[in-house]
Design a protein around this motif. Structure first.
Motif, PDB file in Angstrom:
ATOM      1  N   SER A 333       0.691  -1.209  -0.031  1.00 14.88           N
ATOM      2  CA  SER A 333       0.114  -0.065   0.148  1.00 14.88           C
ATOM      3  C   SER A 333       0.919   0.948  -0.033  1.00 14.88           C
ATOM      4  O   SER A 333       1.823   1.252   0.729  1.00 14.88           O
ATOM      5  CB  SER A 333      -0.849  -0.173   1.294  1.00 14.88           C
ATOM      6  OG  SER A 333      -1.428   1.323   1.279  1.00 14.88           O
ATOM      7  N   LYS A 334       0.338   2.262  -0.650  1.00 12.61           N
ATOM      8  CA  LYS A 334       1.096   3.635  -0.720  1.00 12.61           C
ATOM      9  C   LYS A 334       0.601   4.478   0.316  1.00 12.61           C
ATOM     10  O   LYS A 334       1.467   5.052   1.082  1.00 12.61           O
ATOM     11  CB  LYS A 334       0.943   4.244  -1.966  1.00 12.61           C
ATOM     12  CG  LYS A 334       1.646   3.715  -3.250  1.00 12.61           C
ATOM     13  CD  LYS A 334       1.173   4.543  -4.437  1.00 12.61           C
ATOM     14  CE  LYS A 334       1.106   3.418  -5.439  1.00 12.61           C
ATOM     15  NZ  LYS A 334      -0.421   2.767  -5.916  1.00 12.61           N
ATOM     16  N   THR A 335      -0.436   4.394   0.807  1.00 10.52           N
ATOM     17  CA  THR A 335      -1.032   4.886   2.050  1.00 10.52           C
ATOM     18  C   THR A 335      -0.844   4.057   3.202  1.00 10.52           C
ATOM     19  O   THR A 335      -0.881   2.863   2.987  1.00 10.52           O
ATOM     20  CB  THR A 335      -2.542   5.406   1.854  1.00 10.52           C
ATOM     21  OG1 THR A 335      -3.266   4.179   1.741  1.00 10.52           O
ATOM     22  CG2 THR A 335      -2.749   6.405   0.824  1.00 10.52           C
ATOM     23  N   SER A 336      -0.430   4.739   4.319  1.00 13.16           N
ATOM     24  CA  SER A 336      -0.466   3.942   5.445  1.00 13.16           C
ATOM     25  C   SER A 336      -1.349   4.141   6.452  1.00 13.16           C
ATOM     26  O   SER A 336      -1.657   5.160   6.711  1.00 13.16           O
ATOM     27  CB  SER A 336       1.112   3.713   5.923  1.00 13.16           C
ATOM     28  OG  SER A 336       1.261   4.960   6.565  1.00 13.16           O
ATOM     29  N   ARG A 337      -1.805   2.812   6.939  1.00 16.09           N
ATOM     30  CA  ARG A 337      -2.139   2.839   8.269  1.00 16.09           C
ATOM     31  C   ARG A 337      -0.902   2.054   9.025  1.00 16.09           C
ATOM     32  O   ARG A 337      -0.108   2.596   9.484  1.00 16.09           O
ATOM     33  CB  ARG A 337      -3.520   1.885   8.517  1.00 16.09           C
ATOM     34  CG  ARG A 337      -3.787   2.293   9.877  1.00 16.09           C
ATOM     35  CD  ARG A 337      -4.716   1.257  10.666  1.00 16.09           C
ATOM     36  NE  ARG A 337      -5.072   1.377  11.929  1.00 16.09           N
ATOM     37  CZ  ARG A 337      -4.687   0.886  13.080  1.00 16.09           C
ATOM     38  NH1 ARG A 337      -3.525  -0.283  12.940  1.00 16.09           N
ATOM     39  NH2 ARG A 337      -4.817   1.333  14.195  1.00 16.09           N
TER      40      ARG A 337
ATOM     41  N   ALA B  73      -8.241   2.352  -2.425  1.00 16.15           N
ATOM     42  CA  ALA B  73      -7.872   1.468  -3.614  1.00 16.15           C
ATOM     43  C   ALA B  73      -6.605   1.306  -4.044  1.00 16.15           C
ATOM     44  O   ALA B  73      -6.438   0.315  -4.813  1.00 16.15           O
ATOM     45  CB  ALA B  73      -8.543   2.297  -4.652  1.00 16.15           C
ATOM     46  N   ASP B  74      -5.656   1.809  -3.347  1.00 14.25           N
ATOM     47  CA  ASP B  74      -4.267   1.468  -3.447  1.00 14.25           C
ATOM     48  C   ASP B  74      -3.783   0.192  -2.884  1.00 14.25           C
ATOM     49  O   ASP B  74      -2.481  -0.169  -2.750  1.00 14.25           O
ATOM     50  CB  ASP B  74      -3.258   2.669  -2.976  1.00 14.25           C
ATOM     51  CG  ASP B  74      -3.447   2.862  -1.504  1.00 14.25           C
ATOM     52  OD1 ASP B  74      -4.674   3.017  -0.915  1.00 14.25           O
ATOM     53  OD2 ASP B  74      -2.563   2.771  -0.626  1.00 14.25           O
ATOM     54  N   GLU B 102      -9.980  -6.258 -10.916  1.00  8.06           N
ATOM     55  CA  GLU B 102      -9.855  -5.547  -9.878  1.00  8.06           C
ATOM     56  C   GLU B 102      -8.468  -5.943  -9.335  1.00  8.06           C
ATOM     57  O   GLU B 102      -7.857  -7.081  -9.716  1.00  8.06           O
ATOM     58  CB  GLU B 102     -11.012  -6.065  -9.010  1.00  8.06           C
ATOM     59  CG  GLU B 102     -12.338  -5.617  -9.199  1.00  8.06           C
ATOM     60  CD  GLU B 102     -12.488  -4.044  -9.322  1.00  8.06           C
ATOM     61  OE1 GLU B 102     -11.791  -3.372  -8.274  1.00  8.06           O
ATOM     62  OE2 GLU B 102     -13.527  -3.619  -9.913  1.00  8.06           O
ATOM     63  N   LYS B 103      -8.062  -5.057  -8.272  1.00  3.98           N
ATOM     64  CA  LYS B 103      -6.572  -5.741  -7.339  1.00  3.98           C
ATOM     65  C   LYS B 103      -7.046  -6.746  -6.610  1.00  3.98           C
ATOM     66  O   LYS B 103      -6.139  -7.724  -6.254  1.00  3.98           O
ATOM     67  CB  LYS B 103      -6.044  -4.515  -6.968  1.00  3.98           C
ATOM     68  CG  LYS B 103      -5.455  -3.485  -7.915  1.00  3.98           C
ATOM     69  CD  LYS B 103      -5.058  -2.175  -7.176  1.00  3.98           C
ATOM     70  CE  LYS B 103      -4.556  -0.977  -7.989  1.00  3.98           C
ATOM     71  NZ  LYS B 103      -4.639   0.207  -7.369  1.00  3.98           N
ATOM     72  N   ASP B 104      -8.001  -6.820  -5.885  1.00  8.15           N
ATOM     73  CA  ASP B 104      -8.436  -7.888  -5.237  1.00  8.15           C
ATOM     74  C   ASP B 104     -10.013  -7.958  -5.038  1.00  8.15           C
ATOM     75  O   ASP B 104     -10.519  -7.106  -5.994  1.00  8.15           O
ATOM     76  CB  ASP B 104      -7.693  -7.765  -3.547  1.00  8.15           C
ATOM     77  CG  ASP B 104      -7.503  -8.904  -3.099  1.00  8.15           C
ATOM     78  OD1 ASP B 104      -8.498  -9.852  -2.646  1.00  8.15           O
ATOM     79  OD2 ASP B 104      -6.322  -9.281  -2.777  1.00  8.15           O
ATOM     80  N   VAL B 136      -8.550  -7.894   1.746  1.00 12.32           N
ATOM     81  CA  VAL B 136     -10.142  -7.739   1.774  1.00 12.32           C
ATOM     82  C   VAL B 136     -10.200  -7.296   3.377  1.00 12.32           C
ATOM     83  O   VAL B 136     -10.957  -6.391   3.727  1.00 12.32           O
ATOM     84  CB  VAL B 136     -10.733  -8.944   1.540  1.00 12.32           C
ATOM     85  CG1 VAL B 136     -12.110  -8.821   2.196  1.00 12.32           C
ATOM     86  CG2 VAL B 136     -10.732  -9.177   0.082  1.00 12.32           C
ATOM     87  N   GLY B 137      -9.523  -8.121   4.396  1.00 15.02           N
ATOM     88  CA  GLY B 137      -9.272  -7.699   5.845  1.00 15.02           C
ATOM     89  C   GLY B 137      -9.071  -6.146   6.110  1.00 15.02           C
ATOM     90  O   GLY B 137      -9.762  -5.509   6.856  1.00 15.02           O
ATOM     91  N   GLU B 138      -7.932  -5.821   5.297  1.00 15.08           N
ATOM     92  CA  GLU B 138      -7.482  -4.540   5.677  1.00 15.08           C
ATOM     93  C   GLU B 138      -8.481  -3.625   5.139  1.00 15.08           C
ATOM     94  O   GLU B 138      -8.536  -2.427   5.903  1.00 15.08           O
ATOM     95  CB  GLU B 138      -6.112  -4.420   5.104  1.00 15.08           C
ATOM     96  CG  GLU B 138      -5.422  -3.187   5.359  1.00 15.08           C
ATOM     97  CD  GLU B 138      -5.193  -2.892   6.640  1.00 15.08           C
ATOM     98  OE1 GLU B 138      -5.085  -3.638   7.511  1.00 15.08           O
ATOM     99  OE2 GLU B 138      -4.977  -1.433   7.127  1.00 15.08           O
TER     100      GLU B 138
END
Lengths: 342, 277
Positions: A333-337, B73-74, B102-104, B136-138
């Motif tokens: 991911s580029k954005t982080s949590r 979406a990233d 789709e990515k996932d 999906v979970g995240e």
């Protein structure tokens, strides 16, 4: 409850293992030789002391080598060993007292999950766990450790009691999975597991979970959302059993060994991935060879962990428990949590 | 656990919508003019069979036109375990991404239903049978946390074969993660509507899907924990008529009510009006 497995044994061979796993055949052969020689010595009054010493040392070396190099599939077999200690064995070996509590007050008493008040060292706890059963009669009564929804609901009822009266919760997980049957579906086993996970994530008392044998999917995590999650050394924990995975992805059950390897289900793998906190060591050759030592290690881990957790403020504990599961997952991911890569 | 649905598929090519002008309803066998089916929200005009639909189409059907703001979406899948069965997970991911676009298996964000704002997460059956792994979970958890923070009602549309085997225990952990997040949403006093579409099984049913304040289902949707074949293999008995269908779950007390696709917007808006100040 069977007590036959509870006899004290050491790594020196004793004819206590009625069940030999296929990869343990060479060990069984050596054991047989030793027993024969011992018998001969007693019978014919010949001194075989040095030969016996050599054989015993060979045995121990082979045992060590075998267990240091267990494949994931062999580990699964150890976790399922018929003489591996079960919940009621651990209760007997670890607890000074156990007052079992029955029933979910909704439908029935599910014997696949046992709950009760227990004293473990200095700690008063609510002890919950799967029990598979030892002999045929008990196995059937316990449904081989595969719980119905009422088992999960009984567990939650007891956890709520623990919360109310300030008792920490300890769960011991040992199940192939929740029972995939008619009644189980009709009475909402999925809902029961889901509610347990949600409620455990915010239960206002410390929780420790240990996967002692099999950690089969939702049936396992349904009582394993905890502040600390550990595994016995030769336990397994996965989203699906190797056979189930093989059936779906390899279209047959012949590839269970491949699936076991691919699923990364051993305690070592899961510790490395940060999914579990600790590995509870088993005696040489597995818990089934020496239940006393296995129980002792488990008790030590639980006592220490309970002591640590009791020191924490409950709000901090709950925050950390949330984050513990919140951080699980690997993605890009580029954005982080919490961005995690690799 | 992944259900049998993964075996029987549900991929784009056998979800009953082939290319061309005409299509056959897998339920009643009628030849249908594809455009008519599309105009009917992908429901068979003859027998009311609800076709499986992808996440973006679902979002388009549910939300007010032009109000969807996609979020997170990233977030993309990687192969955390180096999982290989007959095919490597890495290759499988690439193929599924190409096939579905789709990515996932989850599309999520914010939008409006009949003028009412909400957070939304929709599973996509066209990507690895909508299975739940880390992505999906995240994404779901972030959506749940967003709903709690902004005090938005939350709608999750489940359509999934369960937890994704290729991420093993990491997938299992997503069940606990999403359930824990929903616990917080509950404490924040927010509304959570769980809509179950065909199929909803395995670890998805055994986590967020069954935790709705309201649990809605589309007609005849397959909903269960273990797959029908697994159950059959266990008990070796005929399963009762309509077993694990939405109507069966309503009968057994696990679904609040069943909603035909054309009424979904209305019913969701109605629930929001009762529960959101």
């Amino acid at each position: 409850m069977s007590t036959t497995t509870l006899e004290k044994s050491s790594s020196a061979p004793r004819p206590v293992l009625k069940h030999t796993l296929s990869f343990e055949q060479p060990l069984a052969k050596l054991e047989q030789q030793i027993l024969e020689l011992e018998a001969m010595q007693a019978q014919k009054q010949i001194d075989y002391t040095s030969e016996l010493r050599q054989l015993r040392s060979n045995y121990t070396a082979l045992l060590k080598k075998t267990y240091e190099n267990l494949s994931p599939w062999e580990t699964v077999q150890v976790a399922r060993h018929p003489q591996r200690p079960q919940f009621r064995d651990y209760v007997e070996l670890m607890c000074r007292e156990f007052r079992e509590l029955h029933g979910d007050r909704r439908f029935a008493d599910d014997k696949a999950i046992v709950c009760g008040l227990a004293r473990l060292g200095v700690h008063k706890i609510m002890l919950i766990g799967h029990h598979k059963g030892r002999d045929t009669k008990e196995k059937i009564a316990c449904n081989f450790g595969c719980a119905h929804p009422e088992g999960y609901r009984k567990a939650l009822r007891c956890m709520k009691l623990a919360e109310k009266f300030g008792l920490p919760v300890v769960t011991l997980v040992d199940t192939a999975g929740a029972y995939p049957g008619l009644g189980s579906e009709e009475r909402g086993v999925a809902e029961a597991i889901a509610v347990n996970m949600m409620e455990m994530s915010r239960l206002r008392t410390p929780i420790v979970s240990v996967i002692t044998g099999e950690g089969g999917s939702g049936g396992a995590i349904g009582i394993a959302v905890a502040d600390r999650v550990a595994m016995m050394e030769y336990a397994w924990y996965s989203v699906i059993s190797p056979e189930g995975c093989s059936g779906i992805l390899w279209k047959g059950s012949d590839n269970a060994a491949d699936a076991a390897a691919a699923l990364k289900l051993t305690s070592k793998d899961l510790k490395q991935k940060g999914i579990i906190d600790q590995i509870v060591p088993e005696p040489l050759g597995g818990a089934h060879r020496d239940p006393h030592t296995a129980a002792h290690h488990l008790e030590q881990y639980l006592s220490k962990t309970l002591k640590d957790l009791k020191r924490c403020k409950i709000d901090n504990l709950l925050e950390r428990r949330y984050e513990k599961f919140r951080e699980q997952g690997v993605y890009a991911s580029k954005t982080s949590r919490m961005t995690k890569v690799g | 656990m992944m259900s049998d649905q993964q075996i029987t598929g549900g991929s784009a090519k056998n979800d009953g919508i082939p290319a061309g002008l005409w299509m056959r309803c897998p339920e009643c066998g009628d030849m249908l003019f594809k455009k008519v089916v599309e105009e009917n929200l992908h429901v068979c005009p003859s027998c009311q069979h609800h076709f499986r639909i992808g996440a973006r189409l679902r979002v388009k059907q549910l939300l007010d036109e032009g109000t969807f703001e996609e979020l997170f979406a990233d977030i993309e899948p990687i192969d955390p375990l180096g999982f290989v069965d007959k095919k490597s997970y890495a290759d499988r991911l690439k193929a599924e991404q190409l096939k579905s676009g789709e990515k996932d298996a989850l599309v999520c964000g914010k939008g409006f239903v009949k003028g009412r704002p909400l957070a939304i997460g929709v599973m996509d059956p066209n990507f690895m049978m909508g299975s739940m792994g880390s992505v999906v979970g995240e994404k779901l958890t972030r959506t749940i946390e967003l709903a709690a923070e902004e005090k938005l009602p939350l709608l999750i549309v489940s359509c999934s074969g369960g937890a994704r085997m290729q991420e093993s225990t990491l997938s299992l952990m997503q069940m606990a993660k999403t359930s824990a997040a929903l616990g917080r949403l509950d404490e924040a006093g927010c509304l959570f509507i769980s809509l179950l579409a065909d199929p909803t099984t395995g670890g998805v049913t055994a986590s967020f899907a069954m935790l709705g304040d309201f649990i809605l289902a589309e007609p005849k949707a397959l909903i269960g924990f273990a797959g029908p074949r697994t159950i059959w293999n266990t008990i070796k008995q005929e399963l009762p008529e309509g077993f694990q269908r939405a109507e069966f779950l309503q009968e057994k007390g696990f679904v609040d009510f069943i909603v035909p696709r054309k009424d979904l917007r209305l019913e969701i808006a109605r629930l929001i009006d009762y529960c959101v100040k």
